[in-house]
Scaffold this active site. Structure first.
Site, PDB file in Angstrom:
ATOM      1  N   MET A 185       0.961  -0.772  -0.136  1.00 34.23           N
ATOM      2  CA  MET A 185      -0.316  -0.045  -0.067  1.00 34.23           C
ATOM      3  C   MET A 185       1.134   1.041   0.067  1.00 34.23           C
ATOM      4  O   MET A 185       1.880   1.145   0.471  1.00 34.23           O
ATOM      5  CB  MET A 185      -0.944  -0.188   1.188  1.00 34.23           C
ATOM      6  CG  MET A 185      -1.681   0.384   2.403  1.00 34.23           C
ATOM      7  SD  MET A 185      -1.317  -0.613   3.502  1.00 34.23           S
ATOM      8  CE  MET A 185       0.475  -0.324   3.920  1.00 34.23           C
ATOM      9  N   PRO A 220      -5.427   2.366   2.414  1.00 38.03           N
ATOM     10  CA  PRO A 220      -4.520   1.797   3.779  1.00 38.03           C
ATOM     11  C   PRO A 220      -4.738   0.499   4.064  1.00 38.03           C
ATOM     12  O   PRO A 220      -5.994  -0.415   4.315  1.00 38.03           O
ATOM     13  CB  PRO A 220      -5.954   2.663   4.826  1.00 38.03           C
ATOM     14  CG  PRO A 220      -5.888   3.595   3.708  1.00 38.03           C
ATOM     15  CD  PRO A 220      -6.322   3.204   2.323  1.00 38.03           C
ATOM     16  N   CYS A 221      -4.141  -0.364   5.479  1.00 37.79           N
ATOM     17  CA  CYS A 221      -3.802  -1.539   5.125  1.00 37.79           C
ATOM     18  C   CYS A 221      -4.384  -1.813   7.156  1.00 37.79           C
ATOM     19  O   CYS A 221      -4.115  -2.812   7.927  1.00 37.79           O
ATOM     20  CB  CYS A 221      -2.263  -2.118   5.461  1.00 37.79           C
ATOM     21  SG  CYS A 221      -0.794  -1.245   5.906  1.00 37.79           S
ATOM     22  N   ASN A 222      -3.995  -0.807   7.875  1.00 38.19           N
ATOM     23  CA  ASN A 222      -4.400   0.089   9.421  1.00 38.19           C
ATOM     24  C   ASN A 222      -5.060  -1.761   9.780  1.00 38.19           C
ATOM     25  O   ASN A 222      -4.966  -1.835  11.290  1.00 38.19           O
ATOM     26  CB  ASN A 222      -4.917   1.141   9.576  1.00 38.19           C
ATOM     27  CG  ASN A 222      -3.715   2.633   8.525  1.00 38.19           C
ATOM     28  OD1 ASN A 222      -4.174   2.390   7.715  1.00 38.19           O
ATOM     29  ND2 ASN A 222      -3.814   3.578  10.103  1.00 38.19           N
TER      30      ASN A 222
END
Length: 596
Positions: free
Chosen positions: A1, A555-557
């Protein structure tokens, strides 16, 4: 990402977006404390607690354990172990010779002299010679009785439990990594989850700027729309299960449809609905909660993801999944090839590299870096050992654990240091000084969330012959311009680029790069994907005739990373922006189909 979020410094670490340190929920002990099991009296007092007995069983003296417990309290097991290792390392050689044998080395049941060899890639950056090596035949649970494992999954479950992990931890690791994963991969998974959870306790999350996100009603509509069009039923025996219920197992080795050094013959067919125009390319972390990649694949026209670890392209690991409709024949790498191992990338470190540190590649590059206090603790732990003297096993484990966790390099005698931003840029394939001019914290943060250029360029290389006159690019979640730089390095001219990125700092980095490289095309910047509606997309398509490529990594949050408080998968505030990628791509495909 290839996105950007708020930053941290080395003394106040925010793991909120670190995407490689995967989790197992509800751990009761941190990684170090779970390495052995020990029993103790339930009566009060530090010398009678379970924690006290646990560390004594590891071979530390009663006096040493008592001191560490009083200093940190019984709950902070990670700090207790670190202090014990430091106390032990700082004892002078005379004291060590006078100590009882059980204090010089851990008891045999915790650290057997020889570990059974485990199949793994000798050049893997994923904890080769792991911090967890050598842990077997630990105290077993009373509930194990005389269970005899028969299946491969049962055997690995029992092996992990015997190593001291809980049955819950072992089950989750096997489910997430797959039954075919080696014990090294499984223990790496559990260890990363444990110490990243522990870090969350000590380093409070930094408040981030508010980001607009899809409301629940809109998200449900998107889900219902996609599922009504694409949901599949899969037969299993005499019953039927939903596709979402199937676990998606990561391949080993993680080379996707091939890499420059691992060529393979792969034939795949693209579903009719997925065929261009435009081509599209979506990226996110490989290790996600169960069902996430199945959902992503279903939304993106039922195309299976291509899982690739960037350690096959450079000297650092970066496990990612890519869903795309690009051709896979006749790919070619960027030339010159980047350094493939640590010593090629940093030749000056070879002089100081100890023989007992077997790392040859780095782990995933993070969005934060180690503190000066940590590197000083490592120096103190090693200072009493000569250049040719191998430190005790406990000290080596502690040092290697921290070196792997933080990607530390040896830069002097017993001296380690974190990677500098310029070095991270080089490993990720960015131009020198690409992020220079912004804060050190923002440099680490933006680079840690970016594409690995050589990996992405290898996949996009098939576009060069197809678009000799250049392309029109829609870049979502652009970050610091990883896709744009990959295309530029491939020699693919960008006629028009619509770049969408919420971080003003990252937009400035891309704009500066665009001007410094004398790009002849047009760069349009937007601040948020939710501002990109059908009217704007239609305007852009009518202006320059449509998009040739839609690229991005949301986003990979909430997918992996070390944010243990809001790991909600695609329903999370940040990672739900994936639905905007799908929404925008679907609009573009519809508009271009109607225009044609």
């Amino acid at each position: 990402m290839d996105g950007n979020t708020s930053g941290v410094n080395g003394n106040n670490v925010d793991w909120d977006t670190e995407d490689e340190l995967d989790e197992i929920e509800n751990f009761t002990l941190s990684s170090s404390a779970n390495l052995c099991s020990g029993e103790g009296s339930s009566s009060p007092g530090p010398s009678n607690t379970k924690v006290f007995g646990h560390f004594v069983s590891m071979g530390f003296s009663h006096k040493m354990v008592s001191k560490a417990v009083k200093e940190h309290g019984e709950e902070d097991t990670d700090s207790i172990l670190e202090s014990l290792l430091l106390y032990n390392a700082l004892e002078n050689s005379t004291s060590e010779q006078d100590s009882p044998p059980e204090q010089d080395s851990p008891p045999e049941q915790c650290f057997p002299p020889q570990q059974q060899q485990i199949d793994s890639d000798p050049f893997s950056s994923d904890y080769e010679g792991s911090f967890l090596d050598g842990f077997s035949d630990l105290d077993s649970s009373d509930n194990e009785e005389n269970f005899i494992p028969t299946s491969e999954e049962d055997k690995k479950l029992v092996s992990l439990v015997n190593m001291g992990y809980t049955e819950f931890e072992a089950s989750i690791a096997i489910e997430r990594c797959g039954v075919d994963s080696s014990l090294v991969d499984l223990t790496d998974f559990i260890s990363a989850a444990q110490f990243s959870k522990a870090e969350d306790v000590h380093f409070p999350l930094e408040e981030k700027p508010r980001r607009l996100h899809i409301d629940d009603k809109k998200k449900r509509k998107l889900c219902e729309y996609a599922m009504s069009k694409r949901k599949k039923k899969v037969g299993l025996g005499n019953g039927i299960i939903e596709e979402d219920d199937e676990a998606l197992h990561l391949p080993n080795p993680m080379i996707g449809f091939g890499t420059p050094t691992h060529l393979c013959q792969v034939h795949r067919s693209i579903p009719e609905a997925a065929r261009g125009p435009p081509y599209f390319y979506y990226e996110n972390v490989a290790l996600t909660p169960k069902g996430v990649w199945n959902t992503i694949s279903r939304f993106l026209y039922d195309i299976p993801p291509e899982f690739v670890d960037s350690k096959y392209f450079c000297a650092a690991a970066r496990k990612r999944g890519y869903v795309h409709n690009l051709p896979i024949e006749n790919r070619f790498p960027l030339i010159p090839l980047p350094p493939q191992n640590i010593f090629d990338a940093f030749p000056m470190t070879r002089r100081w590299w100890p023989s007992w540190d077997e790392r040859r590649q780095l782990n995933c590059l993070q969005t934060c870096y180690a503190s000066a206090q940590l590197t000083e603790r490592i120096r103190l732990a090693l200072k009493d050992y000569g250049e040719d003297e191998v430190p005790p096993e406990r000290v080596r484990r502690y040092v290697l654990h921290e070196c792997r966790k933080w990607n530390l390099l040896w830069v002097g005698k017993n001296k380690v240091a974190p990677l500098e931003p310029d070095e991270v840029e080089m490993l990720l394939g960015f131009p020198r000084n690409h992020t220079r001019g912004i804060s050190r914290t923002d440099r680490y943060k933006s680079l840690g969330n970016s594409f690995q250029i050589d990996t992405v360029a290898y996949h996009l290389s098939v576009l060069k012959d197809r678009f000799p006159n250049g392309i029109n690019l829609l870049s979502l979640f652009s970050g610091i311009g990883g896709a744009e730089i990959a295309l530029h390095r491939l020699g693919i001219r960008m006629k028009n680029v619509v770049s969408v990125e919420i971080s003003a700092v990252s937009r400035t980095v891309v704009r500066t790069w665009w001007e410094q490289t004398n790009q002849k095309g047009n760069l349009y910047h937007l601040a948020d994907v939710q501002e990109l509606n059908a009217d704007r997309l239609e305007h852009y398509i009518n202006t320059f005739g449509g998009f040739d490529l839609v690229v991005g990594g949301s986003p990979c949050n909430n997918l992996a990373g070390s944010n243990r408080h809001h790991r909600d998968g695609l329903e999370g505030k940040e990672s739900s922006l994936f639905y905007d990628y799908f929404r925008i791509l679907d609009i573009v495909k519809g508009l271009m189909a109607s225009n044609s």
